[in-house]
Design a protein around this motif. Sequence first.
Motif, PDB file in Angstrom:
ATOM      1  N   HIS A   1       0.815  -1.218   0.000  1.00 56.49           N
ATOM      2  CA  HIS A   1       0.000   0.000   0.000  1.00 56.49           C
ATOM      3  C   HIS A   1       0.850   1.271   0.000  1.00 56.49           C
ATOM      4  O   HIS A   1       0.374   2.324  -0.428  1.00 56.49           O
TER       5      HIS A   1
ATOM      6  N   SER B   1      -0.054   7.714  -5.777  1.00 59.73           N
ATOM      7  CA  SER B   1      -1.147   8.672  -5.586  1.00 59.73           C
ATOM      8  C   SER B   1      -0.611  10.087  -5.371  1.00 59.73           C
ATOM      9  O   SER B   1      -1.127  11.052  -5.943  1.00 59.73           O
TER      10      SER B   1
ATOM     11  N   ASP C   1      -1.545 -10.019  -3.981  1.00 61.16           N
ATOM     12  CA  ASP C   1      -2.092  -8.652  -4.007  1.00 61.16           C
ATOM     13  C   ASP C   1      -1.017  -7.636  -3.648  1.00 61.16           C
ATOM     14  O   ASP C   1      -0.943  -6.551  -4.236  1.00 61.16           O
TER      15      ASP C   1
ATOM     16  N   ARG D   1       0.270  -4.555  -6.005  1.00 64.66           N
ATOM     17  CA  ARG D   1       0.276  -3.141  -5.597  1.00 64.66           C
ATOM     18  C   ARG D   1       1.689  -2.567  -5.687  1.00 64.66           C
ATOM     19  O   ARG D   1       1.885  -1.439  -6.123  1.00 64.66           O
TER      20      ARG D   1
ATOM     21  N   ARG E   1      -4.161  -0.389 -13.133  1.00 64.30           N
ATOM     22  CA  ARG E   1      -4.528   0.866 -12.464  1.00 64.30           C
ATOM     23  C   ARG E   1      -4.929   0.593 -11.022  1.00 64.30           C
ATOM     24  O   ARG E   1      -5.638  -0.370 -10.732  1.00 64.30           O
ATOM     25  N   ASP E   2      -4.452   1.433 -10.102  1.00 64.27           N
ATOM     26  CA  ASP E   2      -4.818   1.262  -8.695  1.00 64.27           C
ATOM     27  C   ASP E   2      -6.314   1.493  -8.517  1.00 64.27           C
ATOM     28  O   ASP E   2      -6.868   2.495  -8.990  1.00 64.27           O
ATOM     29  N   SER E   3      -6.947   0.565  -7.813  1.00 62.79           N
ATOM     30  CA  SER E   3      -8.382   0.698  -7.572  1.00 62.79           C
ATOM     31  C   SER E   3      -8.642   1.745  -6.497  1.00 62.79           C
ATOM     32  O   SER E   3      -7.735   2.114  -5.735  1.00 62.79           O
ATOM     33  N   ARG E   4      -9.874   2.215  -6.431  1.00 61.02           N
ATOM     34  CA  ARG E   4     -10.230   3.188  -5.388  1.00 61.02           C
ATOM     35  C   ARG E   4     -10.034   2.586  -3.998  1.00 61.02           C
ATOM     36  O   ARG E   4      -9.634   3.269  -3.059  1.00 61.02           O
ATOM     37  N   GLY E   5     -10.324   1.280  -3.900  1.00 64.14           N
ATOM     38  CA  GLY E   5     -10.146   0.609  -2.615  1.00 64.14           C
ATOM     39  C   GLY E   5      -8.698   0.598  -2.183  1.00 64.14           C
ATOM     40  O   GLY E   5      -8.380   0.828  -1.010  1.00 64.14           O
ATOM     41  N   ASP E   6      -7.781   0.314  -3.131  1.00 61.77           N
ATOM     42  CA  ASP E   6      -6.359   0.305  -2.803  1.00 61.77           C
ATOM     43  C   ASP E   6      -5.871   1.707  -2.420  1.00 61.77           C
ATOM     44  O   ASP E   6      -5.067   1.861  -1.496  1.00 61.77           O
TER      45      ASP E   6
END
Length: 555
Positions: A98, A105, A298, A302, A308-313
Motif C-alpha cells: 500500500h 497517488s 495482491d 500493488r 490501475r490502482d483501484s479506489r479501494g487500494d
Amino acid sequence: MYKQVLDPVGNSLFVSALFALIPLATLFVLLGGLKLKAHVAALISLAVSILVAIIVYSMPAGQALDAALEGMAFGLFPIMWIVWNAIWIYKMTEDTGHFAVLRRSISAISDDQRIQAVIIAFAFGALLEALAGFGTPVAITAVMLVAVGFQPIKAASVALVANTAPVAFGAIAIPIVTLAGLTEIPKDDLGAMVGRQTPFLALFVPLILVGMVDGMRGIRAVWPAAMVGGISFAIGQFACSNYVSVELTDIVASLLSIGSMVAFLRIWSPEEPLAGEEGRFGRPAIAGASVHDVAHEDAVRRREGTGRDSRGDIFAAYAPYLIIIVVFAIAQWGPVKDFLAKGESDFSWPGLNILNAKGEAPTAATYKFNWLPAAGTLLLICGLLTMAVLRVSPARALNAYGRMISQLKWATVTVAAVLGLAYVMNLSAQTLTIGSWIAGVGGVLAFFSPIIGWLGTAVTGSDTSSNSLFGVLQASAAKKAGLDPTLLAAANSSGGVLGKMISPQNLAIGAAAVGLGGKEGDLFRKVVGWSILLLLIMCVLVYLQSTAVLSWMVP
C-alpha cells in the motif's frame, strides 16, 4: 540531598559554563567531527556528563547515575515508544504494497520531487506534528519521501529541516501550554507572540527544502508552489494563534497549506518536473507467504503497480494516516482526554533527592509514566486498526514489529543515551549554568534569547523540555533587563524549534527511519548549516521586536 549550584567554580559563571559545555562539545565533536556512530558518541558523552556532574558540580555519584537512568527510561518511554509504533505502521503498509500505491497517488498530485518535499515533509509533516510531535513527523515523512523516490539521506535531511515552523504548536500546543504554566504568563499571550515569530520561518522553509532537493535551479523552477505552501501556512498559523485557538494552530495551518497547494497545482505545474527513482526500502516478502498466497499476490501487484490502482487500494493506502489523524483528534476530545488521563502515573524517581536554588524539587526528578494517553500508545492503537483495514494477520504484524525493532536497535541506544545525558545535565544544573551565562549578556539579551531555547532543544530533542528548562529563566532575565517577559519567553520556544533538527535524538530517529543507522553524523553535517542560518534570522527578528522598530508586534 543534592542542592543545585549554578556557579560551582565560584565567582565565575563563564568558567562554570565552559565546564558545563564539555559534554555537549564532546557529543558534537564525536558526531560531526570524528564521525563516530551516534550510539558510541552518545554513550561517551553521557559518561562525560556524569563525570562533570560528579567532579565539577559535586553531585553524589549515585544521584548522577540515577539521573542518567531516569533520562534513559524517558528515552525509551515515551520517545522510542512513539518511533517504534510509527515505523511499525509503515512496515505493514510496505509489506502489503500500500505504500507503493500511496507513492503513485502523491505523484499524481505532482510527480515533481521538489513539490513533493513541500507537500509531504512540510505540510503533511506539520499536521503530524500538530497531533503527535516528539519525532513522529520525522519518522513518518522520511519514509514517505523514500517511498516516492528520494535517496534515504536526502529524505531524512529534508524531513528534519521541514520539522521546524510547526514545532512550537506541536502536540496540540503542549510547548506553549507548558511554558504558560511555568511562567504564569497567559497562554493566549504566549501563543499570540510565538504566532508572530514562527510564521516567518514558514516563509523560508519550503524554499530551503526545494533548494535541498535541487539547488537554485529547483528554486527558480518551483518557487511559486513553495511560496503558496509557505505563505498559506504562515497566514493560518498567525491567524489561528492570535484570534482562534492556540491548540488548533498547527492543524489549521497545515490543512490550509495542503489545500492551497493542491488547488494551486490544478492551475500551475513546473515546466520540467524532477522525477524520483523507485523507493529504496526494497521489496520484502511477506512473512509466511507462499506463491499461491492471495494476500502475497495482491501485495506484489500493488508494489509493482501492474494495472490501475483501484479506489479501494488508494483508500487503504491513505487509511493509516487518516486513522492517525482521527485517533489523535478524538484523543483531544474532552471526555476521551479525561479517560485517557486516568492512565497516567507520576512518581519521584527512586534515589533522586535534589533541590533547586529555590529549595524545590526540579520537575525533571518526577517521571511521568503516561502509558495510556502517550502518543506511542495511540499509535499502537492506530497500528491495530491499520492491521484490520489492510487485512494483515497477527503473525505478519508481529513479524513486521520484530523487523522494526531490529532496524531501530542502535537508534534506541542512541536516544536512551542522549536523554540520559540531558537529564544528568539538567538535574546537576549544567544546563541552567549555560542558560544563566547566556542570559547575563544584558541589553542584547533579546538577540541571544532564541539561542538559549535552541540549545535546550538541541540537548533534549523537545521544545517542551527546552521551555521547561529555560522558560522561567527567560522571563526573569527579561524583567531584570527591562524587556517584555512575554517576548523572551516566546523567543525561547521559537528559537527552540530550530534546535530540533540537530538534536542527536531526532538525528537518530531520522537515520533509523530510512535505514541509515550509524550515519547520524552525515545527517548532522547536512542540516546544521540550515539550523544556524534560521536561528540567526530568528535572533534578528526577536531583537527588532524588542526595539522601537518592531515593538508594535508584541501583544
